[in-house]
Write an enzyme that holds these catalytic residues in place. Structure first.
Site, short mmCIF file in Angstrom:
data_model
loop_
_atom_site.label_atom_id
_atom_site.label_comp_id
_atom_site.label_asym_id
_atom_site.label_seq_id
_atom_site.Cartn_x
_atom_site.Cartn_y
_atom_site.Cartn_z
N ILE A 30 -32.26 12.86 -20.25
CA ILE A 30 -32.12 13.72 -21.51
C ILE A 30 -32.58 15.24 -20.92
CG2 ILE A 30 -34.58 13.87 -22.26
CD1 ILE A 30 -33.30 13.40 -24.88
N HIS A 96 -38.29 2.77 -14.29
CA HIS A 96 -36.80 3.58 -14.00
C HIS A 96 -36.48 4.11 -12.79
CE1 HIS A 96 -39.77 6.24 -16.00
NE2 HIS A 96 -38.90 7.32 -15.24
N HIS A 98 -34.55 7.03 -11.05
CA HIS A 98 -33.67 8.25 -11.10
C HIS A 98 -32.79 8.30 -9.98
CE1 HIS A 98 -36.67 10.65 -13.67
NE2 HIS A 98 -37.44 9.68 -13.24
P1 AMP Z 1 -40.72 9.98 -15.12
O1 AMP Z 1 -41.37 11.29 -15.14
O2 AMP Z 1 -40.13 9.29 -13.71
O3 AMP Z 1 -41.53 8.72 -15.91
O4 AMP Z 1 -39.50 10.28 -15.90
C1 AMP Z 1 -39.26 10.04 -17.09
C2 AMP Z 1 -37.57 10.55 -17.31
O5 AMP Z 1 -37.16 10.01 -18.50
C3 AMP Z 1 -37.62 12.05 -17.38
O6 AMP Z 1 -36.57 12.65 -16.51
C4 AMP Z 1 -37.05 12.48 -18.85
O7 AMP Z 1 -36.36 13.56 -18.95
C5 AMP Z 1 -36.30 11.11 -19.13
N1 AMP Z 1 -36.34 11.05 -20.68
C6 AMP Z 1 -37.45 10.89 -21.62
N2 AMP Z 1 -36.96 10.59 -22.76
C7 AMP Z 1 -35.52 10.29 -22.61
C8 AMP Z 1 -34.49 10.02 -23.59
N3 AMP Z 1 -34.94 9.36 -24.92
N4 AMP Z 1 -33.20 9.70 -23.10
C9 AMP Z 1 -32.86 9.89 -21.89
N5 AMP Z 1 -33.90 10.27 -20.96
C10 AMP Z 1 -35.28 10.43 -21.18
#
Ligand code: AMP
Length: 128
Positions: A30, A96, A98
């Protein structure tokens, strides 16, 4: 437990889903670092690398290979950086991966000017 990625998988929150199967969902991040930034998330809730099982992890790598090809074909990316945060620095506590597309001269860099000990000291700590 209230987990945003579990809610996305349940369908309670919308996402831009690129691919899914029984084990994973791939969606657009997002808040993308670059055009095409995606996340591969397992459908089962795992917190981090410590928690996730090898079978799921290797499936995620397989899907990452397919997504690399897709991104090359569709967005003409020049490279792909994979990153995965655990604990500190991890905003969402649901595993997750990236997938961050790279483009020539994009200047995306991991910070390298933070204070570090010398390599030999760190190497010896790891090997002890
Ligand atoms: P991390 O810091 O590795 O936990 O990254 C979490 C990622 O999730 C960030 O890059 C956010 O932009 C992404 N994120 C959070 N909420 C959503 C959502 N609803 N849909 C898509 N991505 C998300």
């Amino acid at each position: 437990m209230d987990c945003i990625f579990c809610n996305i998988i349940k369908g309670d929150i919308k996402s831009y889903t690129v691919f899914e199967d029984e084990i994973v969902k791939v969606m657009m991040d997002i808040n993308p670092v670059s055009n095409g930034h995606m996340l591969i998330i397992p459908k089962k809730h795992f917190v981090n690398l410590e928690d996730i099982d090898i079978k799921t992890l290797s499936h995620i790598q397989e899907v990452a290979k397919d997504m690399f090809k897709l991104l090359k074909d569709k967005l003409n990316i020049d490279g792909l950086t994979l990153s995965q945060n655990n604990d500190y620095g991890q905003e969402v506590k649901h595993y997750h991966l990236h997938l961050i597309p790279r483009y020539k001269n994009d200047n995306l860099k991991m910070s390298s000017n933070n204070k570090k000990d010398d390599i030999k000291t760190i190497y010896e700590k790891i090997m002890k």
